[in-house]
Design a protein around this motif. Sequence first.
Motif: not given
Length: 492
Positions: A90-113
Amino acid sequence: MKKFRVVAIASVCVVFITVGLVYLWHMQRLRNDMETHLAQAIAHVESGQNESALYEAFEAREIALRLADEHYVALAGDLTAVIESIVEGSEHFELGNFHAARNEFILAQNFAGNIEDLDSGFIGEIIDINDQFIYFEEMVAYGEMLLGHGDYDDALLIFENAKNLADALAFDEGATVAQELVEDTEQRIIQAKRVIALEYEARGEFYYENKLFQYARDSYQSALEIYREIGDSEAILRVFAAISTTVQSHLAHIEEQLRLENEQLEAERLEAERIEAELAEETAEEEQAEQQSQVSADANYMHNRSIYFDLETPIDNQRLPPATLIQMGSRPGMNEGWYNGCGWIAAYNALIALGEPVHPAAIVYHFETNRGTVLDGVLGTFPHAIERFLRDSGFDVSHTLFPRGSLNIDEEIRSSRVAILAYTHTSAAHFITIVYEPNESVFVVFNDSLARRRSAALRLDGISEVGATIDSVNAFLRETSEILFSFSLITV
């Protein structure tokens, strides 16, 4: 004395039992508290209350450590990782670093599994929204590339679409950027049209000075129409005055024009003959060029036909023979398979996948004799040339330009027998053939070094003997930094 001993022993037993019961009650209460903290953490993260969720997860982990419950320690740790990755994304997203944000969200999704009670669907929704912002950036980059090439109308359409997307996403900063690009492009279009209008004005002045008043009036009229279109009131008045002057001068010289009519007619006849001669010369040059093109195509066909292909094995590297030996076009050094062969190679591999192989000589000949090559093959092949060749070969063909904006490429290829995808990268443009293998749930890509690199990174390179196996074409396009955008998808 004996009775006293019995009473003492009984008292000690009661104390031990009481202490044990108290201990068990305390441990159960801790476990209940731990499970409550964990449940609250899950509820908070699902509702977006990340700070509260992180606090509850830490509390649950502390109790799990006290209970020495490794399962709940790991579970609380995974939940903490989910929350921290979402916060970081979310912090990356707010800063406009959308590719970095996506990597973090994917990581969150992996842990959520790893967390059975956590509904991770909201993370997928976050990723989808983030991908829309990435797509916005890609649209802006593509529009800026078109702008740099002078394709103002296409660039304007892209920027307007980007503005609409930003508005739909409530992306105010992006909407501002897109609006500025729209306005800048509109100004460039206006400036380009003004240049054309000025050329018409200059032509009108030339005709006026040479007393070709009708031509002058027509040129001024063309300039006037453009000025009206761009709303340049000052220029409108100027050109309107020039038209009035031209008409008046025309009327004043009408008698002289009548007197010089025969001379003018003769001059026009001579001019017509000159133009006709030029047209005849141009026609002859075009016919000669077509003849030379046919000669080149025939020569290439004879050369190419002599090269052996087994018509069974797809070509996976155009820099290796026999692909390098195939010639398309007539410019030495720029007509060999290693340089411009990706288009005919894609068609060749597609026909092998379809079970109806054709020698490359026939494919190249079809391209060359149907205006399918770009600048005599220097820039390769037009996508429509591949589409037309497959249609002429009897196949039912579907062709989509800029497919990422209108369809799911993975689903489209899964439902097709074979696909040919064209994309631009940081060096040039490239055609690749793609076949979906349902038994392995992978896509096999032929003649693409970037796909081979991804296949190796994913450890999928041992599945197919020929070609690179990847998990997703969408992911390949999105996550390969060298790829700018896809501009054509042909499916059979």
